[in-house]
Design an enzyme around this catalytic site. Structure first.
Site, short mmCIF file in Angstrom:
data_model
loop_
_atom_site.label_atom_id
_atom_site.label_comp_id
_atom_site.label_asym_id
_atom_site.label_seq_id
_atom_site.Cartn_x
_atom_site.Cartn_y
_atom_site.Cartn_z
N ASP A 20 0.59 -1.35 -0.18
CA ASP A 20 0.33 -0.13 -0.11
C ASP A 20 0.79 1.11 -0.15
OD1 ASP A 20 -1.46 2.26 0.95
OD2 ASP A 20 -2.38 1.37 1.48
N HIS A 135 -5.43 12.25 13.26
CA HIS A 135 -6.63 12.22 12.54
C HIS A 135 -8.12 11.15 12.77
CE1 HIS A 135 -4.21 14.39 9.40
NE2 HIS A 135 -3.39 13.08 9.60
N ASP A 172 2.08 19.02 13.35
CA ASP A 172 1.85 18.19 11.82
C ASP A 172 1.56 19.23 10.51
OD1 ASP A 172 2.08 15.15 11.75
OD2 ASP A 172 0.35 16.31 10.44
N HIS A 174 -0.04 17.75 8.37
CA HIS A 174 -1.80 16.89 7.91
C HIS A 174 -2.68 17.91 8.81
CE1 HIS A 174 0.55 14.10 6.46
NE2 HIS A 174 0.29 14.41 4.85
N ASP A 271 6.03 15.96 9.87
CA ASP A 271 6.12 15.85 8.40
C ASP A 271 6.13 16.87 8.02
OD1 ASP A 271 3.56 16.47 9.44
OD2 ASP A 271 2.88 14.09 8.28
N TYR A 311 8.23 11.22 8.50
CA TYR A 311 8.00 10.12 7.57
C TYR A 311 9.52 10.06 6.65
CZ TYR A 311 3.76 10.21 9.03
OH TYR A 311 2.16 10.15 9.35
C1 X5A Z 1 -0.23 11.64 11.32
C2 X5A Z 1 -0.20 12.06 10.19
C3 X5A Z 1 -1.08 11.94 7.24
C4 X5A Z 1 -2.27 10.93 6.35
C5 X5A Z 1 -1.65 10.55 4.98
C6 X5A Z 1 -2.44 10.02 4.18
N1 X5A Z 1 -0.87 11.03 8.46
N2 X5A Z 1 -1.81 10.29 2.51
O1 X5A Z 1 0.76 12.48 9.17
ZN ZN Z 2 0.64 13.95 8.77
#
Ligand code: X5A
Ligand code: ZN
Length: 678
Positions: A20, A135, A172, A174, A271, A311
């Site tokens: 994935d 999330h 973060d 996101h 990230d 990441y």
């Molecule tokens: C915790 C976090 C990111 C999910 C990305 C999905 N989640 N494309 O950084």
């Molecule tokens: Zn994130």
């Protein structure tokens, strides 16, 4: 007071078992890389290590539905195909037989951290966890997140510790929509998130990630979204250090001070750092030391950070180290790169400020007051016409108890590692400078001191000379890197001359750019060169005036609100833009600063110049003032100021005026994309 590091190696167990491409970046090495680097740097050893425990069913039930918790529990016994099928029911999620155990440890780690901080066992800390949490929703896993670790910690802090105001800072890259949904109608949790948004074209593609989502019902104004859109021509790649710092100074911190949190939780995703494949941002790891440092002035320094995303293993590991260093009280390394926020970032900050303005007094006056224009200010050296009447009267300081004996000894306190600090009246004096080093007739220092003092009449007296000798000794220690910061006392009559010598000596002994923040009645030394190496900022002038881009004066703000907007809206943007390698902060005659305000100023200035801050105090300052400054310069959190009053109209005017004058040269002052008309 200490920094906790909460971890459990079991959290490395969960991993993706099938192919994935979206989920493969969330892997066990994220934790081991961060932890290994913390060990290598000797940072882990300086923390209080806590082993994570599993959160209970009841604790998970603080934010998740019982049905969802039992659904996740059942994944423990599923086979790979069933796991994959269940994962497919959620967006960007994988389950592993160990996921339930890991996710309970991740949530439990946050609870232990909050308990350790709120019981006073430690001042702050970091929980290194997997899976991440922000999330995750009441009944849904999402974006690698299973249980909402930070939301559970916030609910627990309210329920078990009776807190009423919790700030969540989600750095973060996101949007933590899970946290937003869980607290959107709750005024006791202020949720701030910046995130890559690209006008809705970036994951999780939500309309409610935009700046106009501000909460609902009782919670209106307690959700703060700062969406980063596609950077334009001025910055090809993502947001960088200047954009992040500007967002903190001009959006998050004004609201946070007004909110006056009792606890700060950080959804610490890395990230948003350079190199990350998801974020594609430009901020360097050092920036996270600054963000952490800036948050530590809130809530008496009670900051609990919990890992979310991140990441790029190298960038993640470095950024985690920077965060822990800042939590430990080490000075932040100077930021690299031009400190100029990009146009797109300014537009985002502006739209978030506009969306929040109805709910926050600290944003109101500023954005509606038209910028006063001035006819004769096109040349940077041109003196603007007087705008404001005399500054506010400063309250006479209370008589100090037996001051000279306390401020009379210079004490060097070489602490471990980089945070070596010099102080005068710190309670934990470790090394006292023998007075004869300075007073010895014919000693090199004595002779040099006399030479520096010669041009200044006010330095002729023996006491003034001795004080100057101590200051020079201290400054040398700072310039050679032996000590990091310091406090020196000066006789009131010699304050200006002593500061003058300190500046000259700093410049002639290696400082490239010297920031001087002078409070009270202190004029810029007349013989100081206008070569751009010194930024002179006087707080306590009679009127707001930008005599050049390196010579700024503003009246001392009257109220806490005014003081805060002066620090966040003027002093720090100039300081971050200037990037000094030495900071002098002088509390001169009639400075009128109370201990907590002085401590806040010193604490925030400590973010500059790698923490090389020398504070000059008048000899008859109270021991309390010297003590509190010594503590913050050693890395302790300043006391919280409590609920802040609104800035006076005069203070707002002064700030707006200076911003109008200085914005063209000092881009960190900009709060929006639209430069005020000239
Ligand atoms: C915790 C976090 C990111 C999910 C990305 C999905 N989640 N494309 O950084
Ligand atoms: Zn994130």
């Amino acid at each position: 007071m200490g920094t906790a590091l909460v971890y459990h190696e079991d959290m490395t167990a969960t991993r993706l078992l099938w192919d994935d491409p979206e989920c493969e970046i969330e892997r066990p090495e994220r934790l081991t890389a961060a932890l290994d680097r913390l060990r290598q740097r000797g940072l882990e050893q300086r923390c209080l290590r806590l082993s994570a425990r599993e959160a209970s069913k009841e604790e998970l039930g603080l934010v998740h539905s019982p049905e969802y918790v039992s659904l996740v529990r059942k994944t423990q016994v599923l086979g790979e195909e069933e796991l994959q099928a269940l994962s497919g029911q959620f967006d960007a999620i994988y389950f592993h037989p160990s996921t339930f155990h890991c996710a309970r440890l991740a949530a439990g780690a946050g609870l232990q951290l909050v308990d350790a901080v709120l019981t006073g066992a430690v001042q702050n800390g970091l929980a290194l966890v997997r899976p991440p949490g922000h999330h995750s929703q009441r009944a849904a896993a999402n974006g690698f997140c299973v249980f909402n670790n930070v939301a559970i910690a916030a609910a627990h802090a309210k329920q078990k510790h009776g807190l009423h105001r919790i700030l969540i800072v989600d750095w973060d890259v996101h949007h933590g929509q899970g946290i937003q949904y869980l607290f959107e109608d709750d005024p006791s949790v202020l949720y701030f998130s910046w995130h890559r948004y690209e006008h809705g074209r970036f994951w999780p593609f939500l309309r409610e990630s935009d700046a106009d989502a501000v909460g609902r019902g009782q919670g209106l104004g307690f959700t703060v979204n700062l969406p980063w859109n596609q950077p334009g021509m001025s910055c090809q790649v993502g947001m960088g250090n200047a954009d992040y710092v500007a967002a903190f100074l001009h959006l998050l911190l004004p609201l946070a001070f007004e909110f006056d949190p009792e606890l700060v939780l950080v959804s610490a995703g890395f990230d948003s750092a350079i190199g990350d494949p998801e974020g594609q941002m430009q901020a360097t790891p050092e920036c996270f030391a600054h963000l952490t440092h800036l948050l530590q002035v809130l809530a008496g320094g009670r900051v609990c950070a919990m890992l979310e995303g991140g990441y790029h293993l190298e960038s993640l590991a470095e950024s985690v180290c920077m965060t822990v260093q800042a939590l430990l009280g080490d000075p932040a390394p100077p930021l690299s790169g031009l400190m100029v926020p990009c146009q797109s970032a300014l537009e985002s900050i502006q739209s978030a400020r506009a969306a929040q303005a109805p709910y926050w007094k600290s944003l109101q006056l500023q954005d509606v007051t038209p910028v006063p224009t001035s006819p004769s200010t096109h040349s940077p050296e041109g003196r603007p016409p007087p705008l404001l009447p005399g500054g506010p009267m400063c309250k006479a300081a209370a008589p100090a108890p037996a001051p000279s004996s306390l401020l009379d000894q210079l004490c060097l306190c070489p602490a471990p590692s980089v945070r070596t600090t010099v102080a005068l009246t710190a309670p934990d004096i470790t090394l006292v400078l023998p007075p004869d080093v300075i007073q010895q007739e014919g000693s090199a220092l004595r002779e040099e001191t006399e030479a520096w003092a010669r041009p200044h009449e006010s330095l002729a007296r023996e006491e003034a000379l001795t004080a100057l000798g101590k200051l020079l000794y201290l400054l040398d220690g700072m310039l050679d890197g032996q000590v990091n910061s310091g406090i020196a006392a000066t006789p009131a009559s010699a304050a200006a001359a002593t500061l003058d010598v300190a500046i000259q000596r700093g410049l002639s002994h290696g400082a490239q750019r010297l920031l001087c923040v002078a409070l009270g009645q202190l004029d810029r030394p007349p013989d100081l060169a206008h070569d751009g190496r010194t930024l002179w900022l006087n707080i306590g002038g009679k009127e707001a005036a930008a005599l050049s881009m390196f010579h700024v004066a503003t009246p001392l703000p009257v109220m806490t609100g005014g003081f805060l907007s002066c620090i966040l809206g003027l002093v720090l943007p100039l300081a971050y833009g200037f990037q000094p390698d030495l900071v002098l902060v002088a509390l001169g005659p009639g400075h009128g600063l109370q201990g907590p305000h002085a401590a806040l100023l010193a604490a925030m200035l400590r973010g500059l110049a790698g923490g090389r801050v020398l504070a000059l105090l008048e000899e008859d300052s109270t021991p309390q003032l010297a003590g509190i400054l010594a503590r913050v310069l050693r890395g302790e959190a300043p006391p919280s100021l409590g609920p802040s009053s609104v800035a006076s109209p005069e203070d707002v005017q002064a700030l707006m005026y200076l911003r109008g004058q200085l914005e063209p040269q000092w881009k960190m002052l900009q709060v929006g994309a639209f430069t005020p008309q000239k």
